[in-house]
Design a protein around this motif. Structure first.
Motif, PDB file in Angstrom:
ATOM      1  N   LYS A  52       0.768  -0.989  -0.133  1.00  0.00           N
ATOM      2  CA  LYS A  52       0.092  -0.460  -0.054  1.00  0.00           C
ATOM      3  C   LYS A  52       0.869   0.885  -0.318  1.00  0.00           C
ATOM      4  O   LYS A  52       0.510   2.203  -1.226  1.00  0.00           O
ATOM      5  CB  LYS A  52      -1.091   0.147   1.129  1.00  0.00           C
ATOM      6  CG  LYS A  52      -1.712   1.416   1.566  1.00  0.00           C
ATOM      7  CD  LYS A  52      -1.931   1.349   2.799  1.00  0.00           C
ATOM      8  CE  LYS A  52      -0.818   1.585   4.280  1.00  0.00           C
ATOM      9  NZ  LYS A  52      -1.319   2.798   5.468  1.00  0.00           N
TER      10      LYS A  52
ATOM     11  N   LEU B 158     -10.507   5.439   4.560  1.00  0.00           N
ATOM     12  CA  LEU B 158      -9.523   5.485   6.266  1.00  0.00           C
ATOM     13  C   LEU B 158      -8.520   5.071   4.985  1.00  0.00           C
ATOM     14  O   LEU B 158      -7.796   5.862   6.851  1.00  0.00           O
ATOM     15  CB  LEU B 158     -10.529   4.465   7.054  1.00  0.00           C
ATOM     16  CG  LEU B 158      -9.514   4.461   7.906  1.00  0.00           C
ATOM     17  CD1 LEU B 158     -10.379   5.589   9.552  1.00  0.00           C
ATOM     18  CD2 LEU B 158     -10.961   3.182   8.594  1.00  0.00           C
ATOM     19  N   ALA B 159      -8.369   6.167   4.148  1.00  0.00           N
ATOM     20  CA  ALA B 159      -6.854   5.907   4.100  1.00  0.00           C
ATOM     21  C   ALA B 159      -5.872   7.275   4.923  1.00  0.00           C
ATOM     22  O   ALA B 159      -6.146   7.953   3.837  1.00  0.00           O
ATOM     23  CB  ALA B 159      -6.618   6.095   2.507  1.00  0.00           C
ATOM     24  N   GLY B 160      -4.915   7.230   5.433  1.00  0.00           N
ATOM     25  CA  GLY B 160      -3.694   8.336   5.896  1.00  0.00           C
ATOM     26  C   GLY B 160      -3.176   8.575   5.144  1.00  0.00           C
ATOM     27  O   GLY B 160      -3.101   9.789   4.922  1.00  0.00           O
ATOM     28  N   THR B 161      -1.959   7.841   4.586  1.00  0.00           N
ATOM     29  CA  THR B 161      -1.709   7.783   3.360  1.00  0.00           C
ATOM     30  C   THR B 161      -2.632   9.002   2.256  1.00  0.00           C
ATOM     31  O   THR B 161      -1.974  10.228   1.397  1.00  0.00           O
ATOM     32  CB  THR B 161      -0.619   6.967   1.774  1.00  0.00           C
ATOM     33  OG1 THR B 161      -2.001   5.721   1.859  1.00  0.00           O
ATOM     34  CG2 THR B 161      -0.273   6.105   3.299  1.00  0.00           C
TER      35      THR B 161
ATOM     36  N   ARG C 298      -8.472  11.628  13.070  1.00  0.00           N
ATOM     37  CA  ARG C 298      -7.001  11.425  12.457  1.00  0.00           C
ATOM     38  C   ARG C 298      -6.523  13.318  12.124  1.00  0.00           C
ATOM     39  O   ARG C 298      -6.614  13.391  10.894  1.00  0.00           O
ATOM     40  CB  ARG C 298      -6.506  10.443  11.519  1.00  0.00           C
ATOM     41  CG  ARG C 298      -7.381   9.374  11.549  1.00  0.00           C
ATOM     42  CD  ARG C 298      -7.401   8.276  10.437  1.00  0.00           C
ATOM     43  NE  ARG C 298      -5.668   7.473  10.319  1.00  0.00           N
ATOM     44  CZ  ARG C 298      -4.898   6.932   9.660  1.00  0.00           C
ATOM     45  NH1 ARG C 298      -5.894   6.701   9.002  1.00  0.00           N
ATOM     46  NH2 ARG C 298      -3.918   6.541   9.996  1.00  0.00           N
TER      47      ARG C 298
ATOM     48  N   GLN D 283       3.403  10.349   7.940  1.00  0.00           N
ATOM     49  CA  GLN D 283       3.005  10.641   7.181  1.00  0.00           C
ATOM     50  C   GLN D 283       2.623  12.102   6.077  1.00  0.00           C
ATOM     51  O   GLN D 283       3.175  12.676   4.890  1.00  0.00           O
ATOM     52  CB  GLN D 283       1.359  10.329   6.712  1.00  0.00           C
ATOM     53  CG  GLN D 283       1.436   8.524   6.958  1.00  0.00           C
ATOM     54  CD  GLN D 283      -0.008   7.688   6.976  1.00  0.00           C
ATOM     55  OE1 GLN D 283      -0.958   8.747   6.939  1.00  0.00           O
ATOM     56  NE2 GLN D 283      -0.271   6.837   7.165  1.00  0.00           N
TER      57      GLN D 283
ATOM     58  N   ASP E 113       3.247  -0.482  12.520  1.00  0.00           N
ATOM     59  CA  ASP E 113       1.633  -1.998  11.964  1.00  0.00           C
ATOM     60  C   ASP E 113       2.010  -3.234  12.506  1.00  0.00           C
ATOM     61  O   ASP E 113       0.568  -3.670  11.840  1.00  0.00           O
ATOM     62  CB  ASP E 113       1.515  -1.761  10.836  1.00  0.00           C
ATOM     63  CG  ASP E 113       1.230  -0.332  10.113  1.00  0.00           C
ATOM     64  OD1 ASP E 113       0.787   0.369  10.910  1.00  0.00           O
ATOM     65  OD2 ASP E 113       1.259  -0.001   9.042  1.00  0.00           O
TER      66      ASP E 113
ATOM     67  N   LYS F 129      -4.598   6.256  14.545  1.00  0.00           N
ATOM     68  CA  LYS F 129      -5.130   4.886  13.323  1.00  0.00           C
ATOM     69  C   LYS F 129      -6.294   4.723  13.205  1.00  0.00           C
ATOM     70  O   LYS F 129      -7.555   5.503  13.487  1.00  0.00           O
ATOM     71  CB  LYS F 129      -3.863   3.943  13.295  1.00  0.00           C
ATOM     72  CG  LYS F 129      -2.581   4.222  13.366  1.00  0.00           C
ATOM     73  CD  LYS F 129      -1.523   3.685  13.174  1.00  0.00           C
ATOM     74  CE  LYS F 129       0.465   4.173  13.516  1.00  0.00           C
ATOM     75  NZ  LYS F 129       0.704   4.004  11.952  1.00  0.00           N
ATOM     76  N   GLU F 130      -6.644   4.234  12.273  1.00  0.00           N
ATOM     77  CA  GLU F 130      -7.689   3.366  12.000  1.00  0.00           C
ATOM     78  C   GLU F 130      -8.583   3.141  12.834  1.00  0.00           C
ATOM     79  O   GLU F 130      -9.370   3.431  13.351  1.00  0.00           O
ATOM     80  CB  GLU F 130      -7.982   1.529  11.167  1.00  0.00           C
ATOM     81  CG  GLU F 130      -7.439   1.456   9.791  1.00  0.00           C
ATOM     82  CD  GLU F 130      -5.847   1.948   9.685  1.00  0.00           C
ATOM     83  OE1 GLU F 130      -5.409   2.651  10.624  1.00  0.00           O
ATOM     84  OE2 GLU F 130      -5.679   1.702   8.682  1.00  0.00           O
TER      85      GLU F 130
ATOM     86  N   ARG G 166      -5.492   1.979  18.483  1.00  0.00           N
ATOM     87  CA  ARG G 166      -4.759   0.193  18.229  1.00  0.00           C
ATOM     88  C   ARG G 166      -4.684  -0.290  19.885  1.00  0.00           C
ATOM     89  O   ARG G 166      -4.401  -1.629  19.687  1.00  0.00           O
ATOM     90  CB  ARG G 166      -3.847   0.387  17.429  1.00  0.00           C
ATOM     91  CG  ARG G 166      -4.521   0.054  16.007  1.00  0.00           C
ATOM     92  CD  ARG G 166      -3.704   0.252  14.769  1.00  0.00           C
ATOM     93  NE  ARG G 166      -4.087  -0.457  13.450  1.00  0.00           N
ATOM     94  CZ  ARG G 166      -3.279   0.071  12.790  1.00  0.00           C
ATOM     95  NH1 ARG G 166      -2.025   0.149  12.459  1.00  0.00           N
ATOM     96  NH2 ARG G 166      -3.864  -0.155  11.356  1.00  0.00           N
TER      97      ARG G 166
ATOM     98  N   HIS H  86      -8.637  -2.715   9.166  1.00  0.00           N
ATOM     99  CA  HIS H  86      -7.974  -4.297   8.611  1.00  0.00           C
ATOM    100  C   HIS H  86      -7.368  -5.447   9.651  1.00  0.00           C
ATOM    101  O   HIS H  86      -6.977  -6.117   9.783  1.00  0.00           O
ATOM    102  CB  HIS H  86      -7.531  -3.804   7.012  1.00  0.00           C
ATOM    103  CG  HIS H  86      -6.464  -2.928   7.555  1.00  0.00           C
ATOM    104  ND1 HIS H  86      -5.711  -2.857   6.340  1.00  0.00           N
ATOM    105  CD2 HIS H  86      -6.291  -1.734   8.572  1.00  0.00           C
ATOM    106  CE1 HIS H  86      -5.086  -2.074   7.006  1.00  0.00           C
ATOM    107  NE2 HIS H  86      -5.300  -0.904   7.363  1.00  0.00           N
ATOM    108  N   ARG H  87      -5.994  -4.441  10.298  1.00  0.00           N
ATOM    109  CA  ARG H  87      -5.174  -5.089  10.935  1.00  0.00           C
ATOM    110  C   ARG H  87      -5.667  -6.065  11.898  1.00  0.00           C
ATOM    111  O   ARG H  87      -5.230  -7.210  12.814  1.00  0.00           O
ATOM    112  CB  ARG H  87      -3.800  -4.361  11.752  1.00  0.00           C
ATOM    113  CG  ARG H  87      -3.032  -3.653  10.050  1.00  0.00           C
ATOM    114  CD  ARG H  87      -1.960  -3.213  10.045  1.00  0.00           C
ATOM    115  NE  ARG H  87      -2.204  -2.413   8.962  1.00  0.00           N
ATOM    116  CZ  ARG H  87      -1.413  -3.276   7.993  1.00  0.00           C
ATOM    117  NH1 ARG H  87      -1.189  -4.101   8.021  1.00  0.00           N
ATOM    118  NH2 ARG H  87      -0.462  -2.331   6.755  1.00  0.00           N
TER     119      ARG H  87
ATOM    120  N   LYS I 226      -9.197  -2.615   2.941  1.00  0.00           N
ATOM    121  CA  LYS I 226      -8.136  -1.296   2.755  1.00  0.00           C
ATOM    122  C   LYS I 226      -7.321  -1.701   2.050  1.00  0.00           C
ATOM    123  O   LYS I 226      -6.323  -0.927   2.027  1.00  0.00           O
ATOM    124  CB  LYS I 226      -8.090  -1.412   4.952  1.00  0.00           C
ATOM    125  CG  LYS I 226      -7.712   0.603   4.699  1.00  0.00           C
ATOM    126  CD  LYS I 226      -7.428   0.514   5.899  1.00  0.00           C
ATOM    127  CE  LYS I 226      -7.387   2.821   6.440  1.00  0.00           C
ATOM    128  NZ  LYS I 226      -5.320   1.729   6.175  1.00  0.00           N
TER     129      LYS I 226
HETATM  130  C1  LIG Z   1      -2.357   2.941   9.767  1.00  0.00           C
HETATM  131  C2  LIG Z   1      -2.614   2.326   8.586  1.00  0.00           C
HETATM  132  O1  LIG Z   1      -2.975   3.136   7.937  1.00  0.00           O
HETATM  133  P1  LIG Z   1      -2.636   4.339   6.943  1.00  0.00           P
HETATM  134  O2  LIG Z   1      -2.465   4.509   5.686  1.00  0.00           O
HETATM  135  O3  LIG Z   1      -4.880   4.793   7.146  1.00  0.00           O
HETATM  136  O4  LIG Z   1      -2.303   5.135   8.386  1.00  0.00           O
HETATM  137  C3  LIG Z   1      -2.242   0.623   8.103  1.00  0.00           C
HETATM  138  O5  LIG Z   1      -2.264   0.332   6.948  1.00  0.00           O
HETATM  139  O6  LIG Z   1      -2.045  -0.034   9.223  1.00  0.00           O
END
Ligand SMILES: C=C(OP(=O)(O)O)C(=O)O
Ligand SMILES: O=C(O)C1=C[C@@H](OP(=O)(O)O)[C@@H](O)[C@H](O)C1
Length: 426
Positions: free
Chosen positions: A23, A94-97, A124, A172, A314, A341-342, A345, A385-386, A411
């Motif tokens: 990803k 929900l994509a942080g990147t 976030r 990020q 992660d 994060k999502e 955690r 997802h994790r 995701k």
């Molecule tokens: C933290 C994660 O994603 P994100 O890119 O949304 O921060 C992840 O994939 O574990």
């Protein structure tokens, strides 16, 4: 709600698997290919929610993208730094990147760009990046809380210059600024103020930029200089398999005393999460590697570990999910940033391990897990997802574990459970 029951395996796994593309590398490559002049082709690209939202945003900005999911290939017709669309309503899920990288990308444009995500994305952190973009000439209009989605970026071609950036909650935002900086009007110097979390991802960013022809000068750990006028070169680029997503398959070998080989992923990977192999080695696994695969063989008994996971955070859930089977406690340190994060955690892992009857201590930035017997339960995944991918591994050792909302793996790994069950059938 949908659930998946995990069948306990009363034998060691013995499998060779392939993992889809990273990803982090797919989304970085999409960004720099969009800024390059001409056609780039990304091979072994990831097709998942995070990369598809990203690709859609780039396309809405007027940069043509062709998706070939059957070939795992993405073509990007880069526009040499131009952002053709003067207006766009962008959604990042929900994509942080995507949230961080696309916010920076639109700052290179000259227009009006609205960004939003799912409810958790609105919580976030975005503010430190947006402060720098404002100092570089953009105006940001927040619809709700200042520093959070949704907002509109009114951009006037990012000026560059000297900035200080906080990076104690996420790396990020730094990666996003580094990647757009060559296209600023003047040289950019970024000084990270205080702690920089997830440093391995910043290294990955610099490496990817170099692979596309742009140099970042790093002074010490915290200062980054990027000369304006450098240009990304369009190219064919092969995305490595996702090392974070490989961790679940290696973990399956570790807990069952079995063997799992992941094809096309090597110790030379530019992903920090390849260090999962070292973690497993310290816990008693044997690692074999070649120039085209890595293989983990699990021991009869996993050992405990006390580990700083700031750089490989992660993998906290993967380690948490196998921790109950170790011979001594597992302490995971320096991961306060995974609360952003999502889901939170630390809280999620602690809650779900306790649901399984495991003794866990929670601290602001760490957790300590005491190995012990597990009482089977249905695991909550919190749209993360994790959580789903990691606790499926726990289910290999204890009959009766069920994963709620397994679809959340979409995701980053839509066919995770198909591949997981294929591993068990080998
Ligand atoms: C933290 C994660 O994603 P994100 O890119 O949304 O921060 C992840 O994939 O574990
Ligand atoms: O830059 C990246 O690709 C990522 C950086 C890390 O996030 P933080 O920097 O927020 O820790 C990581 O958790 C995430 O999955 C991907």
């Amino acid at each position: 709600m949908d659930t998946i029951a995990i069948p306990a395996l009363n034998r060691p796994v013995d499998a060779t698997v392939e993992i889809p593309g990273s990803k982090s590398l797919t989304n970085r490559a999409l960004l720099v290919a969009a800024l390059a002049q001409g056609d780039s082709v990304l091979e072994n690209a990831l097709f998942s929610e995070d990369s598809e939202y990203f690709a859609k945003c780039v396309e809405q900005l007027g940069i043509p993208i062709t998706l070939n999911p059957h070939l795992a290939q993405i073509q990007v017709a880069g526009r040499g730094g131009d952002i053709p669309a003067k207006q766009a309503d962008l959604f990042v899920g929900l994509a942080g990147t995507a949230a961080r990288f696309i916010s920076a990308l639109v700052a290179l444009g000259n227009g009006e760009y609205r960004l939003d995500g799912v409810p958790r994305m609105r919580e976030r952190p975005m503010g430190d990046l947006l402060t720098v973009l404002e100092a570089g000439g953009a105006t940001i209009n927040f619809e709700g809380n200042s520093g959070f989605m949704p907002y509109t970026v009114y951009s006037r071609q990012f000026a560059g210059g000297n900035f200080r950036l906080k990076a104690n909650q996420t790396s990020q935002q730094l990666s996003a600024l580094l990647m757009i900086a060559p296209y600023a009007q003047q040289d950019t110097n970024i000084e990270v103020e205080g702690t920089l979390v997830s440093q391995s991802y910043v290294k990955m960013t610099c490496r990817l930029m170099a692979d596309f022809g742009v140099e970042v000068i790093q002074i010490g750990d915290n200062q980054f200089q990027i000369k304006a006028g450098q240009r990304y070169q369009a190219r064919h680029y092969t995305v490595e398999p996702d090392a974070s997503n490989a961790s679940y398959f290696f973990a399956a070998a570790a807990v069952t005393g079995g063997r799992v080989r992941v094809k096309h992923l090597t110790k030379q990977s530019c992903q920090g999460d390849i260090l999962w192999l070292n973690v497993l080695e310290q816990m008693g696994c044997q690692i074999k590697d070649s120039d085209d695969y890595t293989e983990v063989t699990g021991p009869k008994q996993l050992q405990g570990i006390d580990i700083d996971m700031n750089d490989i955070s992660d993998l906290v859930q993967t380690l948490g999910a196998i921790a109950p089977f170790a011979s001594s406690p597992i302490t995971i340190r320096n991961v306060e940033h995974i609360r952003y994060k999502e889901t939170d955690r630390i809280k999620a892992v602690v809650t779900e391990l306790r649901r399984l009857g495991v003794k866990v201590e929670e601290f602001p930035d760490r957790l300590k897990i005491e190995p012990g017997p597990i009482t089977p339960a249905a695991i909550e995944t919190y749209h993360d997802h994790r959580m789903a991918m990691a606790f499926a591994v726990t289910g290999l050792k204890v009959p009766g574990i069920v994963i709620k909302d397994p679809g959340c793996t979409a995701k980053t790994f839509p066919d995770y459970f198909t591949r997981f069950f294929q591993m068990l059938e080998q």
